[in-house]
Design an enzyme around this catalytic site. Structure first.
Site, PDB file in Angstrom:
ATOM      1  N   GLU A  91       9.407   2.658  10.887  1.00 23.23           N
ATOM      2  CA  GLU A  91      10.497   3.619  10.692  1.00 23.23           C
ATOM      3  C   GLU A  91       9.816   4.984  10.612  1.00 23.23           C
ATOM      4  O   GLU A  91       9.073   5.251   9.674  1.00 23.23           O
ATOM      5  CB  GLU A  91      11.265   3.283   9.409  1.00 23.23           C
ATOM      6  CG  GLU A  91      12.683   3.824   9.416  1.00 23.23           C
ATOM      7  CD  GLU A  91      12.768   5.297   9.044  1.00 23.23           C
ATOM      8  OE1 GLU A  91      13.102   6.105   9.931  1.00 23.23           O
ATOM      9  OE2 GLU A  91      12.507   5.641   7.897  1.00 23.23           O
ATOM     10  N   GLU A 139       9.340  17.441  14.251  1.00 21.63           N
ATOM     11  CA  GLU A 139       9.717  17.227  12.852  1.00 21.63           C
ATOM     12  C   GLU A 139       8.917  18.190  11.970  1.00 21.63           C
ATOM     13  O   GLU A 139       7.697  18.243  12.048  1.00 21.63           O
ATOM     14  CB  GLU A 139       9.406  15.779  12.454  1.00 21.63           C
ATOM     15  CG  GLU A 139       9.911  15.427  11.079  1.00 21.63           C
ATOM     16  CD  GLU A 139       9.734  13.944  10.743  1.00 21.63           C
ATOM     17  OE1 GLU A 139       8.647  13.406  10.998  1.00 21.63           O
ATOM     18  OE2 GLU A 139      10.687  13.337  10.221  1.00 21.63           O
ATOM     19  N   GLY A 195       2.355   5.632  12.768  1.00 14.47           N
ATOM     20  CA  GLY A 195       3.133   4.490  13.270  1.00 14.47           C
ATOM     21  C   GLY A 195       2.634   4.029  14.625  1.00 14.47           C
ATOM     22  O   GLY A 195       2.505   2.826  14.885  1.00 14.47           O
ATOM     23  N   GLY A 243       6.648   6.188   7.882  1.00 10.60           N
ATOM     24  CA  GLY A 243       5.809   7.381   7.753  1.00 10.60           C
ATOM     25  C   GLY A 243       5.818   8.169   9.037  1.00 10.60           C
ATOM     26  O   GLY A 243       6.805   8.172   9.780  1.00 10.60           O
ATOM     27  N   SER A 244       4.697   8.797   9.327  1.00 12.03           N
ATOM     28  CA  SER A 244       4.643   9.705  10.480  1.00 12.03           C
ATOM     29  C   SER A 244       4.550   8.924  11.799  1.00 12.03           C
ATOM     30  O   SER A 244       4.057   7.797  11.840  1.00 12.03           O
ATOM     31  CB  SER A 244       3.446  10.635  10.346  1.00 12.03           C
ATOM     32  OG  SER A 244       2.261   9.894  10.428  1.00 12.03           O
ATOM     33  N   CYS A 272      13.479  11.771   6.223  1.00  8.03           N
ATOM     34  CA  CYS A 272      13.445  11.505   7.664  1.00  8.03           C
ATOM     35  C   CYS A 272      14.805  11.796   8.288  1.00  8.03           C
ATOM     36  O   CYS A 272      14.906  12.007   9.487  1.00  8.03           O
ATOM     37  CB  CYS A 272      12.975  10.093   7.959  1.00  8.03           C
ATOM     38  SG  CYS A 272      13.751   8.866   6.958  1.00  8.03           S
ATOM     39  N   LYS A 286       0.875  -1.190   0.000  1.00  5.72           N
ATOM     40  CA  LYS A 286       0.000   0.000   0.000  1.00  5.72           C
ATOM     41  C   LYS A 286       0.905   1.230   0.000  1.00  5.72           C
ATOM     42  O   LYS A 286       1.409   1.652   1.034  1.00  5.72           O
ATOM     43  CB  LYS A 286      -0.884  -0.021   1.248  1.00  5.72           C
ATOM     44  CG  LYS A 286      -2.231   0.654   1.165  1.00  5.72           C
ATOM     45  CD  LYS A 286      -2.272   2.063   0.620  1.00  5.72           C
ATOM     46  CE  LYS A 286      -1.940   3.140   1.606  1.00  5.72           C
ATOM     47  NZ  LYS A 286      -1.860   4.503   1.002  1.00  5.72           N
TER      48      LYS A 286
HETATM   49  P1  NDP Z   1       1.523   9.168   6.936  1.00  9.02           P
HETATM   50  O1  NDP Z   1       2.101   8.480   8.091  1.00  9.02           O
HETATM   51  O2  NDP Z   1       0.112   9.655   7.048  1.00  9.02           O
HETATM   52  O3  NDP Z   1       1.591   8.258   5.625  1.00  9.02           O
HETATM   53  C1  NDP Z   1       2.519   7.231   5.385  1.00  9.02           C
HETATM   54  C2  NDP Z   1       1.820   6.018   4.788  1.00  9.02           C
HETATM   55  O4  NDP Z   1       0.858   5.522   5.713  1.00  9.02           O
HETATM   56  C3  NDP Z   1       1.027   6.328   3.522  1.00  9.02           C
HETATM   57  O5  NDP Z   1       1.047   5.208   2.670  1.00  9.02           O
HETATM   58  C4  NDP Z   1      -0.372   6.560   4.051  1.00  9.02           C
HETATM   59  O6  NDP Z   1      -1.378   6.407   3.089  1.00  9.02           O
HETATM   60  C5  NDP Z   1      -0.438   5.483   5.110  1.00  9.02           C
HETATM   61  N1  NDP Z   1      -1.451   5.707   6.131  1.00  9.02           N
HETATM   62  C6  NDP Z   1      -2.061   6.860   6.491  1.00  9.02           C
HETATM   63  N2  NDP Z   1      -2.921   6.632   7.501  1.00  9.02           N
HETATM   64  C7  NDP Z   1      -2.866   5.315   7.779  1.00  9.02           C
HETATM   65  C8  NDP Z   1      -3.515   4.468   8.725  1.00  9.02           C
HETATM   66  N3  NDP Z   1      -4.413   4.927   9.592  1.00  9.02           N
HETATM   67  N4  NDP Z   1      -3.204   3.159   8.730  1.00  9.02           N
HETATM   68  C9  NDP Z   1      -2.299   2.660   7.867  1.00  9.02           C
HETATM   69  N5  NDP Z   1      -1.661   3.405   6.958  1.00  9.02           N
HETATM   70  C10 NDP Z   1      -1.923   4.722   6.913  1.00  9.02           C
HETATM   71  O7  NDP Z   1       2.448  10.354   6.569  1.00  9.02           O
HETATM   72  P2  NDP Z   1       2.110  11.562   5.590  1.00  9.02           P
HETATM   73  O8  NDP Z   1       2.341  11.118   4.214  1.00  9.02           O
HETATM   74  O9  NDP Z   1       0.785  12.179   5.872  1.00  9.02           O
HETATM   75  O10 NDP Z   1       3.203  12.594   6.085  1.00  9.02           O
HETATM   76  C11 NDP Z   1       2.974  13.322   7.272  1.00  9.02           C
HETATM   77  C12 NDP Z   1       4.212  13.446   8.104  1.00  9.02           C
HETATM   78  O11 NDP Z   1       4.819  12.180   8.309  1.00  9.02           O
HETATM   79  C13 NDP Z   1       5.304  14.263   7.479  1.00  9.02           C
HETATM   80  O12 NDP Z   1       5.111  15.612   7.698  1.00  9.02           O
HETATM   81  C14 NDP Z   1       6.506  13.732   8.163  1.00  9.02           C
HETATM   82  O13 NDP Z   1       6.665  14.346   9.404  1.00  9.02           O
HETATM   83  C15 NDP Z   1       6.201  12.290   8.382  1.00  9.02           C
HETATM   84  N6  NDP Z   1       6.814  11.400   7.385  1.00  9.02           N
HETATM   85  C16 NDP Z   1       7.945  10.752   7.718  1.00  9.02           C
HETATM   86  C17 NDP Z   1       8.566   9.939   6.804  1.00  9.02           C
HETATM   87  C18 NDP Z   1       9.790   9.228   7.119  1.00  9.02           C
HETATM   88  O14 NDP Z   1      10.520   8.854   6.198  1.00  9.02           O
HETATM   89  N7  NDP Z   1      10.075   8.963   8.375  1.00  9.02           N
HETATM   90  C19 NDP Z   1       8.023   9.766   5.452  1.00  9.02           C
HETATM   91  C20 NDP Z   1       6.808  10.469   5.214  1.00  9.02           C
HETATM   92  C21 NDP Z   1       6.234  11.250   6.164  1.00  9.02           C
HETATM   93  P3  NDP Z   1      -1.953   7.703   2.336  1.00  9.02           P
HETATM   94  O15 NDP Z   1      -0.812   8.301   1.596  1.00  9.02           O
HETATM   95  O16 NDP Z   1      -3.003   7.149   1.479  1.00  9.02           O
HETATM   96  O17 NDP Z   1      -2.474   8.624   3.413  1.00  9.02           O
END
Ligand code: NDP
Length: 502
Positions: A250, A385, A233, A228-229, A284, A175
């Site tokens: 991560e 962040e 997480g 992701g965020s 990140c 996903k």
């Molecule tokens: P998210 O954590 O929302 O998204 C990351 C992934 O998780 C995407 O595929 C997203 O899908 C999916 N996702 C969102 N909500 C859920 C859920 N409830 N259950 C399972 N999966 C989910 O990050 P964002 O893209 O909104 O970015 C927001 C913040 O996250 C950034 O400002 C940054 O601080 C941080 N971030 C950190 C990263 C890193 O490398 N550590 C990478 C990206 C973001 P969808 O895109 O469809 O919402």
């Protein structure tokens, strides 16, 4: 040219979302529509998980060296398409072309590296304590892996999860982030072309908010690998924890570059500019803090401000662009919201600080590279962040104070020190509470043959990349073979046996 539609990939077939819904994928530099994207429903998730479960035994029993051969073929295809993939990536999420090429290259490196594990996956063979007994350990796949990935490294990060999962015999439901479905489709196309059997990887496009809980709590999913965020997480970990599933996270970082009084300041500036503003600060590992010794702080700030002001914002496809857009309107708003927060807490904007709307920039989501000064380690801009082209300079009086400031956030991903003093360098290597440490280099630029991940709230103890990645996607199985032909009791007969040693 008609706008393409991106479809799910389930059980070896490209399919629209079951409800027929779509959403738009647009270029963050120009607003141009790139594709319409399948907006999956939970029924699509169920189909994908079913397909992955059905494919599991066949894939698990397919010899690992042969699995490796498919990965090698995938790596070869990636190499021939590197430039096209990079261009599509820049269109889809905005980073400048050279960085998109780097992202694809990282995916290639990871794919080749992990393909070699098809002929390794070492276990231990150790002496048994009893005579005529064999003791060894081997890896066993975890099962169906849900790989949930972000948009900032839309090719590399999926390969970090998918390749180790595949080589160990797991099957996958992938996903990707909704901002970067195109690169996800390209990766799956490559794996299909390389000969991956149907059902082994399944792609579900659509909203993580709508589908996430269903994927994570699905009884057919054994492991969730997420980048992701921190908020997402922690939410995923909560559900996974309750169901006793393996969850590898991560998450974020609040990475710092330390510049000591004995540093090569100009060299440190190269590292700071690259780490703070590369990928528009959306890594990140981005350096969103600069911790400078008071005797060099003024020089660091003056030079940093000068260099930040010279960076050219623009479409990442243009050779003249240094910094591309941020990924979306909401991300732009979030990044910019930190400027008044910083000022209210007493920080000063020394460079940038504005949303850029001049000329063609008005069509995209651009934020000026921003340097904040008069920042104290406990301010929000030094703790949270930001994930945009904003860095905060903190002044310190000693190496001890610098290390304390580096370690003062809840995150622990990457840190860096610029110094010519070997004693300070080694102290920093030992005391920095981060999963990645650089000496005389910026905070970004990890290589795939070492573990990647962080301490504290950056994750939950797992590591991606390197050999460490294998531990996420496999269970250890310890095997004892007793060929003595009689009952031998461990710890009991062994202790007795020592009395009759030859
Ligand atoms: P998210 O954590 O929302 O998204 C990351 C992934 O998780 C995407 O595929 C997203 O899908 C999916 N996702 C969102 N909500 C859920 C859920 N409830 N259950 C399972 N999966 C989910 O990050 P964002 O893209 O909104 O970015 C927001 C913040 O996250 C950034 O400002 C940054 O601080 C941080 N971030 C950190 C990263 C890193 O490398 N550590 C990478 C990206 C973001 P969808 O895109 O469809 O919402």
């Amino acid at each position: 040219m008609a706008t393409p539609t991106l479809q799910n990939y389930i059980d070896g077939r490209w399919l629209d979302a079951s409800g027929g819904g779509t959403f738009e994928n647009t270029n963050p530099a120009t607003g141009e529509l790139i594709a319409n994207v399948a907006k999956s429903t939970v029924a699509d998730v169920d189909r994908a998980v079913d397909a992955a479960r059905r494919a599991l035994d066949g894939w698990r029993l397919y010899p690992a060296p042969k699995r490796g051969e498919i990965l090698y073929r995938a790596g070869e295809i990636m190499l021939t398409r590197k430039d096209d993939l990079a261009r599509e990536m820049t269109r889809e999420m905005g980073k400048v072309l050279a960085e998109s090429r780097g992202d694809v290259q990282e995916g290639i490196d990871m794919t080749y590296y992990i393909a070699g594990e098809g002929r390794r996956q070492f276990g231990d063979v150790v002496p048994a304590e009893l005579p005529n007994k064999w003791a060894m350990s081997m890896r066993h796949p975890v099962g169906v892996v849900a790989a949930i990935t972000p948009w900032n490294f839309p090719f590399a990060i999926p390969t970090w999860k998918i390749m180790p999962a595949l080589i160990l015999g797991n099957t996958i439901v992938f996903k990707p982030a909704s901002y970067t479905p195109l690169l996800a489709v390209r990766l799956v196309e490559i794996l299909e072309e390389a000969g991956l059997p149907k059902g082994v990887i399944n792609l579900i496009l659509g909203s993580g908010g709508d589908l996430g809980d269903h994927i994570v709590s699905h009884p057919g999913v054994d492991l969730i690998s997420f980048t992701g965020s921190s908020d997402t997480g922690s939410h995923i970990s909560e559900i996974g924890g309750r169901l006793l599933k393996r969850v590898s996270c991560e998450l974020g970082g609040k990475n710092a570059i330390v510049v000591l009084d004995d540093a090569d300041v100009d060299l440190s500036l190269d590292g700071i500019v690259w780490s703070a503003f590369g990928t528009s600060g959306q890594r990140c590992t981005a350096a969103s803090r600069v911790i400078a010794h008071k005797s060099v702080a003024k020089e660091v700030v003056d030079k940093l401000v000068g260099r930040a002001k010279k960076l050219r914002l623009g479409n990442g496809l243009e050779a003249s662009t240094d910094v591309g857009p941020v990924v979306s309107a909401s991300q732009l708003e979030r990044v910019h919201s930190f400027i008044p927060i910083a000022e209210k807490e007493g920080a000063t904007v020394a460079a940038g600080g504005h949303v850029s709307t001049e000329g063609a920039l008005g069509k995209g989501f651009f934020h000026e590279p921003t340097v904040l000064v008069d920042v104290k380690p406990n301010m929000r801009v030094a703790q949270e962040e930001i994930f945009g082209p904003v860095t905060a300079v903190i002044e310190v009086s000693s190496v001890d104070e610098a290390i304390k400031a580096v370690n003062s956030t809840k995150y622990g991903l990457s840190s860096s020190i610029y110094t010519r003093n070997v004693n300070n360098a080694f102290r920093f290597m030992r005391d920095a509470e981060t999963g990645i440490v650089y000496v005389n280099a910026g905070t970004i630029g990890a290589e795939i043959q070492l573990p990647f991940g962080g301490m504290k709230a950056t994750g939950n103890g797992h590591r991606e990349a390197g050999r460490a990645a294998l531990d996420v996607y496999s269970e250890w199985k310890s095997i004892y073979v007793d060929y003595s032909g009689k009952l031998q009791r461990a710890q009991i007969d062994a202790a007795e046996g020592t009395k009759t040693a030859p």
